[in-house]
Design an enzyme around this catalytic site. Structure first.
Site, short mmCIF file in Angstrom:
data_model
loop_
_atom_site.label_atom_id
_atom_site.label_comp_id
_atom_site.label_asym_id
_atom_site.label_seq_id
_atom_site.Cartn_x
_atom_site.Cartn_y
_atom_site.Cartn_z
N ALA A 168 39.31 32.62 36.12
CA ALA A 168 38.53 31.80 37.10
C ALA A 168 37.11 32.09 36.97
O ALA A 168 36.60 32.99 36.63
CB ALA A 168 39.16 32.46 38.53
N ARG A 205 34.84 32.99 38.90
CA ARG A 205 34.33 34.19 39.51
C ARG A 205 34.52 35.56 38.46
O ARG A 205 33.72 36.48 38.83
CB ARG A 205 34.62 34.33 40.88
CG ARG A 205 36.41 34.63 40.93
CD ARG A 205 36.84 34.81 42.41
NE ARG A 205 38.29 34.90 42.29
CZ ARG A 205 39.18 34.01 42.34
NH1 ARG A 205 38.67 32.65 42.16
NH2 ARG A 205 40.50 34.05 42.53
N TYR A 206 35.24 35.50 37.53
CA TYR A 206 35.63 36.51 36.66
C TYR A 206 35.03 36.56 35.38
O TYR A 206 34.97 37.49 34.86
CB TYR A 206 37.13 36.52 36.55
CG TYR A 206 38.06 36.77 37.89
CD1 TYR A 206 37.68 37.93 38.58
CD2 TYR A 206 38.98 35.93 38.19
CE1 TYR A 206 38.43 37.98 39.69
CE2 TYR A 206 39.62 36.28 39.11
CZ TYR A 206 39.62 37.11 40.12
OH TYR A 206 40.21 37.48 41.26
N ILE A 207 34.32 35.25 35.05
CA ILE A 207 33.85 35.35 33.69
C ILE A 207 32.21 35.02 33.78
O ILE A 207 31.75 34.70 35.00
CB ILE A 207 34.46 34.23 32.83
CG1 ILE A 207 34.44 32.80 33.67
CG2 ILE A 207 35.99 34.56 32.48
CD1 ILE A 207 35.07 31.70 32.79
#
Length: 882
Positions: free
Chosen positions: A127, A129-131
């Site tokens: 997602a 928001r994680y990368i």
């Protein structure tokens, strides 16, 4: 209800019936009229097709612009970048995030951190928001320059965004592009970074160039029909498949646009359909592709490799279509033209940047010169007694006039205002020498920029060379360019269906399980059938097909098979004479009945044999007693007959009735040995004269193959063979011809010499030691090879002279497993093979001494007939007797 009211109501109903609403056709006008055209134009221009100027679609351009806005050298959350991009892109965050991941996976413009998915396995990115992401150094170098960028308002008018980014590199060809719009699509394949730079340099030099795609998934590709990326072109891409052992294949590279998941699914589907036969498949893919395919015992690895290419996604075909946006409309052009336009655009951008740089340097020189005049001549003192601002400007202007004749332009009021802003501290610390040095440095810079503008092409070439040096490391070509051979599906398909025949009733098919079994076949095969009445038919394999009563021969048919020869004796009509002929069936029309006799009623076949290698037997013919016949028995040798077309009448055997025919002697082949060539461009054998001639091969002859890792083996020369890239010897195997080799023993750290014969042709032999540091230095299959030894020079000693090694004198022929003799105790720098000693090779039995007949061309009727599908090798029957 009163009568009056009742009449009124009836009258009202009646009037309603008389005035029923009529159907009205209303024309669509106004905004409705243009909506679809507007939508189509929007999708083409603003979503699906990239611009020729920078090679980007609008969403990609807006992502890169947002990343530049946010750039501070550190990583940003992708979710943050997506949110920022929504100021410019009027679509949802999911579409922006997906587009950003696609750009990132090309590993050119975006420096990624975190799980960005895997193009090999098809795994999605984490997602947003994680990368995290930031612009790569390459992107910062070649994509941005606000001074030469044309701007426009964003969709809501609150922001400015670039119309096109000033990309100074053929980015569109490096990344590739794919999109589907309304009524058109584009598919531009990715090309190699280094090759694009080399092609741009060649274009600037006025030289011709050729560019071919290079895929991030590696693989092997045939670009014969690439057509410069234009409509109608085609690229064939294959996985790289190699053999681990006789029961295991490994796939290390996959075709572009496939994933390991989709490829494995296609292999399993082909196995379920019976096209291939595998035991199990393993996916060990991590950073690199590794798919292991385990085969059942008895299955040919070479044939399975071809079957994987024929029936699975191990080979795919890609149709490129070069469509770009130029001047606000779609344009279809080839990749060479794209590169030329991109390079010309880069040249124009570099010129514009140099012109801007020149203007800035000249302005700096102008003000530095003014500043020096202003301070050195103490003009600032002229304004001490002036009360008004206009007076100050006038006083400074008057004080400058005697000193400004060498300036390149006139002094403006703006220049004078800047002089008034100089601080007292700077005036007090002013150093004339430093000021002069600064002016001279600016003059050098101006001269250099002017030189670049005068030699703009050379400057652009140096720019591209710098890009190649700075960013080209690790961007070498991944996809191997090769010409593919065409794989005949019927030659490689696994025959998992059984064919049956009911000879008496005349039916052939796969569902006749109670009848006679013929052979294994596949559902894409053709079968050839002969009946006793002299009829021939070729038909597709099916559950049940009627051929004709009294079937005498059924087999899988191979198109253009000139080596299967049919020997035939038939009676021409009831009571007529008997004829004999030999023929091949190379091509016919499917499901058409052909008459091998002359069409007379009562004709029948007296003797028939199918010979897969042109064998010619001897038969004894017995005649019926009639009249004054003296000789009731005689022999017929089919080798005395020429091979002709199936439509010929043949030679007369006898005009009398034949009682019976018996096989007297089995036949030997009457065909010439096959000439076999090796085509290095496709790494395959052929009988069509392409490549290097390996020799003439009879049924028992084999090929000798030696690889760089010290493996020697002999193979039956089948056209389906695959050869590894480390093969160093390929020739016709002569059992009594020795193999000579020098190898390095990794354990004992010294060179050894050995000579040996292949003792077991069915076995693969490793003739160097198995230590990981052992390697083969030289190998020769000459009868009397000679090698030159070049020794390492030892410090403080004279150079040891080179020595010649006669293998025959140095060591006798030993077993393949023997270690051999130590080459020398001295340190060897290099071993070179020299010309061999003369040797007269033992003569083989020449082809002319074998019983040979010439194969004649088929008749004109056969030339006009053709089968549309491919087929499998005919398994012959010999000596079918009636």
């Amino acid at each position: 209800m009163s009568e009056e009211n009742e009449n009124e109501e009836l009258h009202h109903e009646s009037s309603q019936e008389d005035h029923q609403p009529q159907e009205v056709i209303t024309k669509v006008t106004g905004m409705y009229k243009d909506w679809f055209l507007d939508y189509a134009s929007y999708v083409i221009l603003e979503r699906a097709v990239p611009a020729i100027e920078d090679g980007l679609k609008p969403v990609q351009r807006r992502i890169l612009h947002s990343m530049k806005d946010l750039d501070d050298g550190r990583y940003n959350k992708v979710a943050n970048i997506v949110g920022h991009t929504m100021q410019y892109h009027p679509h949802g965050d999911a579409s922006i995030a997906d587009a950003m991941v696609q750009v990132g996976q090309k590993e050119l413009l975006i420096d990624m951190q975190g799980n960005w998915g895997n193009i090999l396995t098809g795994d999605r990115a984490a997602a947003s928001r994680y990368i995290e992401a930031r612009l790569s150094k390459f992107a910062l170098d070649v994509v941005y320059n606000p001074k030469v960028t044309d701007w426009q308002l964003s969709y809501d008018g609150r922001k400015k965004e670039p119309i096109n980014l000033p990309v100074k590199f053929p980015l569109l060809l490096a990344q590739g592009a794919e999109g589907i719009a309304v009524g058109l699509s584009t598919k531009i394949l990715p090309h190699n970074f280094i090759e694009l730079i080399d092609a741009s340099i060649k274009h600037l030099q006025g030289k011709r160039f050729t560019i071919l795609p290079d895929f991030p998934t590696s693989g092997i590709a045939d670009f014969t029909n690439y057509n410069d990326g234009n409509r109608g072109g085609k690229v064939r891409v294959r996985a790289k498949i190699s053999q681990v052992d006789k029961n295991t294949l490994v796939i290390n590279e996959i075709p572009f646009s496939t994933t390991t998941t989709s490829l494995i699914d296609s292999v399993l589907k082909a196995n379920d359909k019976g096209k291939i036969k595998i035991k199990k498949i393993e996916d060990n893919t991590a950073a690199n592709v590794e798919i292991l395919i385990h085969l059942p015992s008895g299955i040919s690895p070479d044939k399975t490799i071809d079957a994987l290419y024929a029936f699975t996604n191990c080979e795919i075909s890609i149709s490129p279509l070069g469509c770009v946006i130029e001047d606000n409309k779609p344009d279809f052009i080839g990749v060479s033209e794209m590169l030329r336009r991109s390079t010309d655009n880069t040249l124009a951008l570099l010129k514009k940047e140099l012109e801007i740089q020149l203007d800035e340097l000249q302005e700096q020189w102008h003000f530095a010169s003014l500043e020096r005049i202003f301070i050195e001549n103490r003009i600032y003192r002229d304004i001490e007694e002036v009360d008004t601002w206009e007076g100050v400007i006038e006083a400074i202007d008057k004080g400058l006039q005697p000193h400004i004749k060498h300036l390149k332009r006139a002094v403006t009021e703006e220049d004078i205002v800047r002089l008034t802003e100089i601080r007292i501290k700077r005036i007090s610390k002013f150093d004339i020498d430093k000021a002069q040095q600064k002016i001279e440095a600016l003059e050098d810079d101006i001269a250099q920029v002017k030189h670049h503008l005068e030699h703009l092409v050379e400057f652009a070439i140096d720019y591209f060379k710098r890009l190649k040096t700075t960013y080209g490391k690790g961007k070498e070509r991944k996809t191997e360019i090769r010409i593919f051979d065409d794989i005949e599906a019927t030659k490689v398909v696994i025959r998992n269906t059984k064919l049956y025949v009911n000879r008496e009733e005349g039916f052939v098919g796969t569902s006749l399980r109670r009848d006679e079994y013929v052979t294994d076949c596949s559902d894409i095969d053709d079968i050839i059938c002969f009946t006793r009445e002299g009829k021939l038919m070729i038909t597709k394999v099916d559950a049940k097909t009627f051929i004709g009563k009294d079937i005498i021969h059924v087999a899988v048919f191979k198109k253009k098979d000139k080596r299967t020869i049919y020997n035939l004796i038939y009676q021409d009509g009831k009571g007529g004479a008997s004829y004999v002929k030999r023929f091949a069936v190379t091509s016919v029309t499917r499901d058409k009945e052909y008459d091998l006799a002359q069409g007379k009623k009562g004709s029948k076949i007296s003797y028939f044999s199918a010979n897969p290698n042109g064998e010619a037997e001897v038969v004894s013919i017995f005649l019926r007693q009639a009249g004054s016949i003296k000789k009731l028995k005689f022999d017929l040798d089919f080798s005395d007959l020429l091979i002709k077309g199936r439509g010929v009448k043949g030679n007369i055997v006898t005009k009398y009735n034949i009682k019976r025919i018996e096989l007297k002697e089995q036949g030997v082949s009457t065909l010439k040995p096959r000439k076999i060539w090796f085509d290095d461009s496709v790494q395959r054998l052929n009988v069509d004269g392409r490549g290097d001639l390996l020799g003439e091969f009879r049924g028992e002859d084999r090929l000798l193959v030696i690889t760089q890792n010290g493996i020697a083996k002999t193979l039956i020369p089948e056209m389906t063979l695959h050869f590894s890239s480390d093969m160093i010897v390929l020739e016709k195997w002569k059992p009594k011809k020795p193999i000579s080799a020098i190898y390095w023993d990794g354990e004992k750290e010294r060179y050894y010499v050995k000579r040996f014969l292949m003792e077991n042709p069915e076995k693969e032999e490793v003739f160097i030691t198995e230590h990981p540091k052992s390697f083969l230095e030289v190998v020769s299959t000459d009868y009397k090879p000679i090698a030159e030894l070049v020794f390492t020079k030892i410090r403080g000693k004279d150079q040891r002279p080179n020595e010649e090694l006669n293998f025959e004198d140095f060591i006798a022929i030993k077993g393949v497993k023997a270690q051999g003799n130590q080459l020398t105790t001295h340190k060897v720098k290099q071993v070179n093979l020299l010309d061999s000693l003369p040797y007269e090779e033992p003569e083989e039995l020449p082809a002319e001494e074998i019983e040979v007949v010439e194969e004649e061309n088929v008749s004109s009727e056969e030339k006009n007939d053709a089968t549309s599908d491919e087929s499998e090798k005919d398994k012959g029957e010999q000596g079918s007797l009636f």
